[in-house]
Design an enzyme around this catalytic site. Sequence first.
Site, PDB file in Angstrom:
ATOM      1  N   ASP A 154       0.908  -1.110   0.276  1.00  0.00           N
ATOM      2  CA  ASP A 154       0.199  -0.432   0.111  1.00  0.00           C
ATOM      3  C   ASP A 154       0.887   1.913   0.138  1.00  0.00           C
ATOM      4  O   ASP A 154       1.254   1.548   1.419  1.00  0.00           O
ATOM      5  CB  ASP A 154      -0.806   0.412   1.190  1.00  0.00           C
ATOM      6  CG  ASP A 154      -1.855  -1.227   0.980  1.00  0.00           C
ATOM      7  OD1 ASP A 154      -2.838  -1.201  -0.410  1.00  0.00           O
ATOM      8  OD2 ASP A 154      -2.442  -1.634   1.981  1.00  0.00           O
TER       9      ASP A 154
ATOM     10  N   ASP B  75     -10.187  -5.037  -1.994  1.00  0.00           N
ATOM     11  CA  ASP B  75      -9.913  -4.693  -0.353  1.00  0.00           C
ATOM     12  C   ASP B  75     -10.547  -3.384   0.248  1.00  0.00           C
ATOM     13  O   ASP B  75     -10.646  -2.662  -0.059  1.00  0.00           O
ATOM     14  CB  ASP B  75      -8.603  -4.023  -1.296  1.00  0.00           C
ATOM     15  CG  ASP B  75      -7.278  -3.130  -0.646  1.00  0.00           C
ATOM     16  OD1 ASP B  75      -7.011  -3.263   0.814  1.00  0.00           O
ATOM     17  OD2 ASP B  75      -6.264  -2.848  -0.908  1.00  0.00           O
TER      18      ASP B  75
HETATM   19  C1  DX5 Z   1      -6.395   0.819   2.563  1.00  0.00           C
HETATM   20  C2  DX5 Z   1      -5.597  -0.219   1.990  1.00  0.00           C
HETATM   21  C3  DX5 Z   1      -5.538  -1.593   1.946  1.00  0.00           C
HETATM   22  C4  DX5 Z   1      -5.318  -2.141   3.696  1.00  0.00           C
HETATM   23  C5  DX5 Z   1      -6.412  -2.944   4.151  1.00  0.00           C
HETATM   24  O1  DX5 Z   1      -6.110   1.587   2.381  1.00  0.00           O
HETATM   25  O2  DX5 Z   1      -5.581  -0.548   0.611  1.00  0.00           O
HETATM   26  O3  DX5 Z   1      -4.257  -2.718   1.120  1.00  0.00           O
HETATM   27  O4  DX5 Z   1      -4.437  -2.013   4.464  1.00  0.00           O
HETATM   28  O5  DX5 Z   1      -6.307  -3.476   5.880  1.00  0.00           O
HETATM   29  P1  DX5 Z   1      -7.825  -4.124   5.888  1.00  0.00           P
HETATM   30  O6  DX5 Z   1      -7.775  -5.402   5.924  1.00  0.00           O
HETATM   31  O7  DX5 Z   1      -7.304  -3.870   7.721  1.00  0.00           O
HETATM   32  O8  DX5 Z   1      -8.844  -3.390   5.726  1.00  0.00           O
HETATM   33 ZN    ZN Z   2      -4.200  -1.802  -0.702  1.00  0.00          ZN
END
Ligand code: DX5
Ligand code: ZN
Length: 209
Positions: A32, A172
């Site tokens: 990310d 995601d």
């Molecule tokens: C949020 C990111 C995600 C995040 C997901 O902006 O793009 O990839 O890391 O995290 P969780 O699984 O905790 O929602």
């Molecule tokens: Zn992400």
Amino acid sequence: MKIAASFLDIKEPKCEELTKLDSLDVDYIHLDVMDGIFVENKTYTYEEFYNITRLTTKPKDIHLMVSDVKKYIDEFSKMNPEFLTFHYEAVSEVSSVLNYIKELGIKVGMSIKPSTDVAEIAKYLPYLDLVLVMSVEPGKGGQAFIEESTKKIEQLYNLREKENYNYVIEVDGGINDTTIRKCYKADMCVVGSFITKQNYEEALRKLRD
Ligand code: DX5
Ligand code: ZN
């Protein structure tokens, strides 16, 4: 269902944690990348990302949450990721960015925020290798899954059938052992805090169940 592990919620991630994530039954390591402009939070520099992930062996799935998309493409393409995904909302010349990634020989992904409809990106679908449906507002981990996202997954699934498109459908945000079931029409899901906030192996067992 393929799983991409995100380490966004690990504070000061180190090589050792990444090696642990990498050894799990996951298909990709999800990076990310945030610039503090397109989203409020800011992650690491290219060199830092490179360092943190240098011992991993799984293919990389890079999610750019940035405004200056081309600058980040130039940097992160050096990691030779399998997918390089940018945000539709971040660019004005969508086709040019799309071709830019393709010409580097990397599979191109485009992501849409919860407020962007599938209809808005319809004309780009034939050229995409991956469509990333954000099921939370991009910017941080640990948020709750937005139920409406399943409709977008369904739309993308049906369009792919009807038009014979080739993109992978990725989701995601807010994925855990309950919400993953609702995303059964997606091909790939990103899981962050559900893995990193508990015993990693146990989390994977629950997800794979
Ligand atoms: C949020 C990111 C995600 C995040 C997901 O902006 O793009 O990839 O890391 O995290 P969780 O699984 O905790 O929602
Ligand atoms: Zn992400």
